[in-house]
Design a protein around this motif. Structure first.
Motif, PDB file in Angstrom:
ATOM      1  N   ALA A 121      39.494   9.843  40.262  1.00 52.04           N
ATOM      2  CA  ALA A 121      39.512   8.607  40.850  1.00 52.04           C
ATOM      3  C   ALA A 121      41.009   8.355  41.570  1.00 52.04           C
ATOM      4  CB  ALA A 121      39.226   7.520  40.235  1.00 52.04           C
ATOM      5  N   GLU A 142      49.848   8.132  34.120  1.00 56.23           N
ATOM      6  CA  GLU A 142      48.727   8.944  33.433  1.00 56.23           C
ATOM      7  C   GLU A 142      49.383   9.234  32.113  1.00 56.23           C
ATOM      8  OE1 GLU A 142      45.428  10.326  33.664  1.00 56.23           O
ATOM      9  OE2 GLU A 142      46.104  10.830  31.561  1.00 56.23           O
ATOM     10  N   GLU A 143      48.374   8.667  30.937  1.00 56.86           N
ATOM     11  CA  GLU A 143      48.885   8.554  29.815  1.00 56.86           C
ATOM     12  C   GLU A 143      48.787  10.227  29.231  1.00 56.86           C
ATOM     13  OE1 GLU A 143      46.189   6.030  27.795  1.00 56.86           O
ATOM     14  OE2 GLU A 143      44.547   7.377  27.786  1.00 56.86           O
ATOM     15  N   HIS A 144      47.985  11.242  29.559  1.00 52.79           N
ATOM     16  CA  HIS A 144      48.322  12.303  28.936  1.00 52.79           C
ATOM     17  C   HIS A 144      49.305  13.225  29.738  1.00 52.79           C
ATOM     18  CE1 HIS A 144      44.055  11.326  28.090  1.00 52.79           C
ATOM     19  NE2 HIS A 144      44.310  12.068  26.792  1.00 52.79           N
ATOM     20  N   HIS A 179      35.694  16.617  29.970  1.00 48.65           N
ATOM     21  CA  HIS A 179      34.788  16.099  29.525  1.00 48.65           C
ATOM     22  C   HIS A 179      33.400  16.269  30.584  1.00 48.65           C
ATOM     23  CE1 HIS A 179      36.650  12.581  31.218  1.00 48.65           C
ATOM     24  NE2 HIS A 179      35.581  12.644  32.117  1.00 48.65           N
ATOM     25  N   CYS A 180      33.743  16.743  31.889  1.00 49.66           N
ATOM     26  CA  CYS A 180      32.907  16.482  32.802  1.00 49.66           C
ATOM     27  C   CYS A 180      32.189  17.869  32.968  1.00 49.66           C
ATOM     28  CB  CYS A 180      33.524  16.038  34.209  1.00 49.66           C
ATOM     29  SG  CYS A 180      32.535  16.260  35.641  1.00 49.66           S
ATOM     30  N   THR A 181      31.053  18.161  33.570  1.00 52.31           N
ATOM     31  CA  THR A 181      30.185  19.215  33.660  1.00 52.31           C
ATOM     32  C   THR A 181      30.672  20.181  35.098  1.00 52.31           C
ATOM     33  OG1 THR A 181      28.171  18.309  32.827  1.00 52.31           O
ATOM     34  CG2 THR A 181      28.074  20.615  33.791  1.00 52.31           C
ATOM     35  N   LEU A 220      29.419  19.786  38.155  1.00 49.50           N
ATOM     36  CA  LEU A 220      28.182  19.807  39.042  1.00 49.50           C
ATOM     37  C   LEU A 220      28.277  18.711  40.122  1.00 49.50           C
ATOM     38  CD1 LEU A 220      25.454  21.616  39.284  1.00 49.50           C
ATOM     39  CD2 LEU A 220      24.475  19.696  38.445  1.00 49.50           C
ATOM     40  N   ARG A 275      36.394  22.143  36.659  1.00 52.72           N
ATOM     41  CA  ARG A 275      36.768  20.507  36.810  1.00 52.72           C
ATOM     42  C   ARG A 275      38.431  20.666  36.399  1.00 52.72           C
ATOM     43  NH1 ARG A 275      37.646  16.175  36.287  1.00 52.72           N
ATOM     44  NH2 ARG A 275      36.149  14.460  35.990  1.00 52.72           N
ATOM     45  N   VAL A 330      49.778   3.162  30.205  1.00 52.75           N
ATOM     46  CA  VAL A 330      50.140   1.732  30.904  1.00 52.75           C
ATOM     47  C   VAL A 330      49.376   0.615  30.342  1.00 52.75           C
ATOM     48  CG1 VAL A 330      49.937   0.416  33.017  1.00 52.75           C
ATOM     49  CG2 VAL A 330      50.709   2.530  33.012  1.00 52.75           C
ATOM     50  N   LYS A 366      36.626   2.849  29.866  1.00 51.77           N
ATOM     51  CA  LYS A 366      37.116   1.812  29.186  1.00 51.77           C
ATOM     52  C   LYS A 366      37.674   0.454  29.714  1.00 51.77           C
ATOM     53  CE  LYS A 366      41.702   3.833  28.433  1.00 51.77           C
ATOM     54  NZ  LYS A 366      42.536   4.494  27.768  1.00 51.77           N
ATOM     55  N   TYR A 367      37.753   0.533  31.155  1.00 50.27           N
ATOM     56  CA  TYR A 367      38.035  -0.738  31.944  1.00 50.27           C
ATOM     57  C   TYR A 367      36.898  -1.262  32.578  1.00 50.27           C
ATOM     58  CZ  TYR A 367      42.691   0.729  30.879  1.00 50.27           C
ATOM     59  OH  TYR A 367      43.850   1.071  30.275  1.00 50.27           O
ATOM     60  N   ASP A 375      34.901   5.579  37.599  1.00 54.99           N
ATOM     61  CA  ASP A 375      34.098   5.022  36.338  1.00 54.99           C
ATOM     62  C   ASP A 375      34.402   3.554  36.080  1.00 54.99           C
ATOM     63  OD1 ASP A 375      33.010   7.484  36.310  1.00 54.99           O
ATOM     64  OD2 ASP A 375      33.620   8.015  34.171  1.00 54.99           O
ATOM     65  N   GLY A 380      29.882  11.330  39.030  1.00 51.48           N
ATOM     66  CA  GLY A 380      30.638  10.513  39.662  1.00 51.48           C
ATOM     67  C   GLY A 380      31.557  11.030  40.726  1.00 51.48           C
ATOM     68  N   LEU A 381      31.738  12.159  40.698  1.00 45.59           N
ATOM     69  CA  LEU A 381      32.910  12.803  41.460  1.00 45.59           C
ATOM     70  C   LEU A 381      32.555  12.615  42.839  1.00 45.59           C
ATOM     71  CD1 LEU A 381      33.026  16.115  39.656  1.00 45.59           C
ATOM     72  CD2 LEU A 381      34.640  14.202  39.636  1.00 45.59           C
TER      73      LEU A 381
HETATM   74  C1  LIG Z   1      29.877  14.789  29.819  1.00 49.20           C
HETATM   75  C2  LIG Z   1      30.163  14.428  31.013  1.00 49.20           C
HETATM   76  C3  LIG Z   1      29.496  15.151  32.239  1.00 49.20           C
HETATM   77  C4  LIG Z   1      29.641  14.970  33.446  1.00 49.20           C
HETATM   78  N1  LIG Z   1      29.381  15.643  34.378  1.00 49.20           N
HETATM   79  C5  LIG Z   1      29.359  15.264  35.814  1.00 49.20           C
HETATM   80  C6  LIG Z   1      29.069  16.046  36.857  1.00 49.20           C
HETATM   81  O1  LIG Z   1      28.625  17.092  36.536  1.00 49.20           O
HETATM   82  N2  LIG Z   1      29.408  15.884  38.117  1.00 49.20           N
HETATM   83  C7  LIG Z   1      29.629  14.525  38.468  1.00 49.20           C
HETATM   84  O2  LIG Z   1      30.016  14.180  39.619  1.00 49.20           O
HETATM   85  N3  LIG Z   1      30.538  13.791  37.454  1.00 49.20           N
HETATM   86  C8  LIG Z   1      30.057  14.049  36.107  1.00 49.20           C
HETATM   87  N4  LIG Z   1      30.680  13.099  35.127  1.00 49.20           N
HETATM   88  C9  LIG Z   1      31.204  11.921  35.504  1.00 49.20           C
HETATM   89  C10 LIG Z   1      32.640  12.190  35.906  1.00 49.20           C
HETATM   90  O3  LIG Z   1      33.265  12.914  34.802  1.00 49.20           O
HETATM   91  C11 LIG Z   1      33.515  10.840  35.929  1.00 49.20           C
HETATM   92  O4  LIG Z   1      32.549   9.975  36.983  1.00 49.20           O
HETATM   93  C12 LIG Z   1      34.655  10.922  36.445  1.00 49.20           C
HETATM   94  O5  LIG Z   1      35.544  11.724  35.733  1.00 49.20           O
HETATM   95  C13 LIG Z   1      35.151   9.527  36.549  1.00 49.20           C
HETATM   96  O6  LIG Z   1      36.660   9.726  37.034  1.00 49.20           O
HETATM   97  P1  LIG Z   1      37.583   8.542  36.696  1.00 49.20           P
HETATM   98  O7  LIG Z   1      39.056   9.133  37.371  1.00 49.20           O
HETATM   99  O8  LIG Z   1      37.334   7.374  37.289  1.00 49.20           O
HETATM  100  O9  LIG Z   1      38.051   8.368  35.290  1.00 49.20           O
HETATM  101  P2  LIG Z   1      38.407   9.574  34.215  1.00 49.20           P
HETATM  102  O10 LIG Z   1      37.992  10.680  34.621  1.00 49.20           O
HETATM  103  O11 LIG Z   1      37.963   9.004  33.113  1.00 49.20           O
HETATM  104  O12 LIG Z   1      39.957   9.468  34.430  1.00 49.20           O
HETATM  105  C14 LIG Z   1      40.753   8.465  33.981  1.00 49.20           C
HETATM  106  C15 LIG Z   1      42.309   8.730  33.583  1.00 49.20           C
HETATM  107  O13 LIG Z   1      43.057   7.729  33.526  1.00 49.20           O
HETATM  108  C16 LIG Z   1      43.918   7.881  32.329  1.00 49.20           C
HETATM  109  N5  LIG Z   1      44.170   6.517  31.765  1.00 49.20           N
HETATM  110  C17 LIG Z   1      43.319   5.888  31.129  1.00 49.20           C
HETATM  111  N6  LIG Z   1      43.896   4.748  30.532  1.00 49.20           N
HETATM  112  C18 LIG Z   1      45.133   4.527  30.913  1.00 49.20           C
HETATM  113  C19 LIG Z   1      46.448   4.033  30.722  1.00 49.20           C
HETATM  114  N7  LIG Z   1      46.277   2.745  30.036  1.00 49.20           N
HETATM  115  N8  LIG Z   1      47.618   4.542  31.102  1.00 49.20           N
HETATM  116  C20 LIG Z   1      47.643   5.596  31.986  1.00 49.20           C
HETATM  117  N9  LIG Z   1      46.592   6.491  32.276  1.00 49.20           N
HETATM  118  C21 LIG Z   1      45.425   5.988  31.860  1.00 49.20           C
HETATM  119  C22 LIG Z   1      42.991   8.883  31.360  1.00 49.20           C
HETATM  120  O14 LIG Z   1      43.804   9.595  30.710  1.00 49.20           O
HETATM  121  C23 LIG Z   1      42.456   9.853  32.819  1.00 49.20           C
HETATM  122  O15 LIG Z   1      43.185  10.840  33.099  1.00 49.20           O
HETATM  123  C24 LIG Z   1      30.447  13.758  33.845  1.00 49.20           C
HETATM  124  C25 LIG Z   1      30.796  12.750  32.857  1.00 49.20           C
HETATM  125  C26 LIG Z   1      30.606  13.345  31.350  1.00 49.20           C
HETATM  126  C27 LIG Z   1      31.364  12.313  30.212  1.00 49.20           C
END
Ligand SMILES: Cc1cc2nc3c(=O)[nH]c(=O)nc-3n(C[C@H](O)[C@H](O)[C@H](O)COP(=O)(O)OP(=O)(O)OC[C@H]3O[C@@H](n4cnc5c(N)ncnc54)[C@H](O)[C@@H]3O)c2cc1C
Length: 374
Positions: free
Chosen positions: A13, A33-35, A43-45, A47, A96, A120, A143-144, A255, A267-268
């Motif tokens: 995102a 980015e904290e990592h 963690h994500c599949t 798909l 992924r 952060v 977590k947010y 998320d 979610g992608l």
């Molecule tokens: C098991 C599993 C399978 C999935 N399979 C699919 C799939 O097949 N297809 C699909 O479309 N979606 C899938 N999803 C959902 C998809 O992975 C998520 O919707 C997507 O990763 C959300 O992206 P995001 O960037 O919002 O959050 P995240 O991917 O969680 O990224 C958040 C980022 O913020 C960073 N961060 C967090 N807090 C802080 C902080 N305080 N300071 C600095 N950095 C921070 C984290 O380190 C991380 O890098 C799956 C999820 C899971 C758990």
């Protein structure tokens, strides 16, 4: 000169919104980015629909695709099957980690300032944004989420496994429904090739027990697991959009904004749609447009999907079996194959709802009553 933008989180995102912003925004874009490494932990599949990958995620790099699919096979609790699909490729599983690296390379080349290994604190983040009169975006993942939405989070366990004696299903994704597989979603097995599968369970409770049951079930249907190659964890969200995408000084995406499909947790695609809308709102210097446009684009879709998720979560195994039998009898597989879409499911939900309302009204009313259960 436009205002600078700060993004908490360089997951898909955060990277997508940075990417779309940098194509039209003249202020600086900072991503924290904290990592230390982008794309980790995985963690994500991965798909996604082929259309969603190309049009919404906006990636046409075929090298990211690990496997392609023409449909899905749904298994009921007692092993009944519904097979849906098309003659052409409708879905793909992408690498992924490479996807995020690819987005990261692009945002760097477009001029983003990305700070890796930089945790952060959200209160400090909010203060920083306010003091500079900049925009702040929270893309930090589940977590947010609002506290009241966290009850829709499901711990997930996923294995990459080596198999032998595979019956050779490589064109369809396998979905297992029912209490023995999951409480709250389903289990899945996704062929990565002839000999490797991604097998996952997202569930409230008994994750390991349920994973063992999935592996046994795979063996029973002719896909014999040999050993686990990799293990992943994560949290899947199915609770629909959060109430406010703009909270105080901060805008929420991905998320953390509940932008997943309540039916599957994917979610992608939705976060990419939201990232385009957010970028376009900020380029126009009007953050309120983001809230308005996300609701107009994803609001109805996620609301209907959430209603369906509630129905599915409240069905007993015998009721689920009955639904499978009814869908089969009423040629539902053909209908789903013809008009179903991984990303835009509302149309299919309505069509099936109306069709069954006329032909099986008592069943529809029974299902609707499940929406009212929490
Ligand atoms: C098991 C599993 C399978 C999935 N399979 C699919 C799939 O097949 N297809 C699909 O479309 N979606 C899938 N999803 C959902 C998809 O992975 C998520 O919707 C997507 O990763 C959300 O992206 P995001 O960037 O919002 O959050 P995240 O991917 O969680 O990224 C958040 C980022 O913020 C960073 N961060 C967090 N807090 C802080 C902080 N305080 N300071 C600095 N950095 C921070 C984290 O380190 C991380 O890098 C799956 C999820 C899971 C758990």
């Amino acid at each position: 000169m436009q205002r600078d933008i700060h993004i908490l989180g360089a997951g898909p995102a955060g990277l997508q919104v940075a990417r779309f912003l940098l194509k039209g925004h003249s202020g600086d874009v900072y991503v924290y980015e904290e990592h230390e490494k982008i794309g980790r932990p995985i963690h994500c599949t991965g798909l996604v629909s082929l259309e969603g990958l190309r049009k919404d995620i906006g990636i046409i790099d075929e090298n990211l695709i690990i496997n392609t699919f023409r449909g899905a096979i749904f298994f009921s609790p007692s092993g009944k099957k519904l097979i849906v699909g098309r003659p052409e490729t409708v879905a793909v599983v992408v690498d992924r980690e490479r996807l995020e690296e690819r987005l990261y390379e692009e945002v760097l080349s477009l001029g983003a300032h990305v700070k890796l290994g930089s945790h952060v604190n959200i209160a400090d983040f909010s203060k920083l944004v306010r003091s500079k009169n900049n925009f702040g975006i929270v893309a930090g993942g589940t977590k947010y989420l609002d506290e009241d939405k966290k009850k829709h989070l499901l711990p997930a366990l996923q294995y990459d496994i080596k198999v032998k004696d595979s019956i050779g299903i490589t064109t369809h994704v396998l979905i297992f429904m029912g209490e023995k597989f999951s409480n709250g979603l389903f289990a899945w097995a996704i062929p990565l090739g002839d000999e490797t599968y991604k097998v996952g369970v997202a569930t409230k409770g008994k994750t390991l027990v349920r994973m063992k049951y999935v592996l046994k079930t795979l063996e029973r249907i002719g896909i014999t697991p040999l050993h686990v190659i990799k293990t992943y964890g994560g949290t899947v969200y199915t609770g629909g959009l959060v109430k406010h995408l703009l909270r105080g000084d901060l805008l929420y995406i991905g998320d953390s904004a509940g932008q997943t499909k309540p039916t599957t947790g994917g979610g992608l695609v939705y976060l990419s749609i939201a990232a385009r809308l957010l970028a376009s709102a900020l380029i126009r210097n009007d953050p309120t447009l983001y809230e308005k446009n996300v609701r107009a684009t994803l609001g109805h879709e996620t609301t209907l999907q959430f209603a369906l998720r509630k129905v599915l979560n409240n069905l007993s195994d015998p009721e689920l079996d009955e639904i499978f039998r009814t869908v089969k009898e009423m040629h539902g597989e053909e209908l789903i194959s013809r008009i179903g879409s991984m990303d835009r499911q509302a149309f299919l939900i309505r069509e099936i709802g109306f069709k069954y309302l006329f032909e099986k009204p008592s069943l529809v009313f029974k299902l609707l009553s499940k929406v009212l259960l929490d």
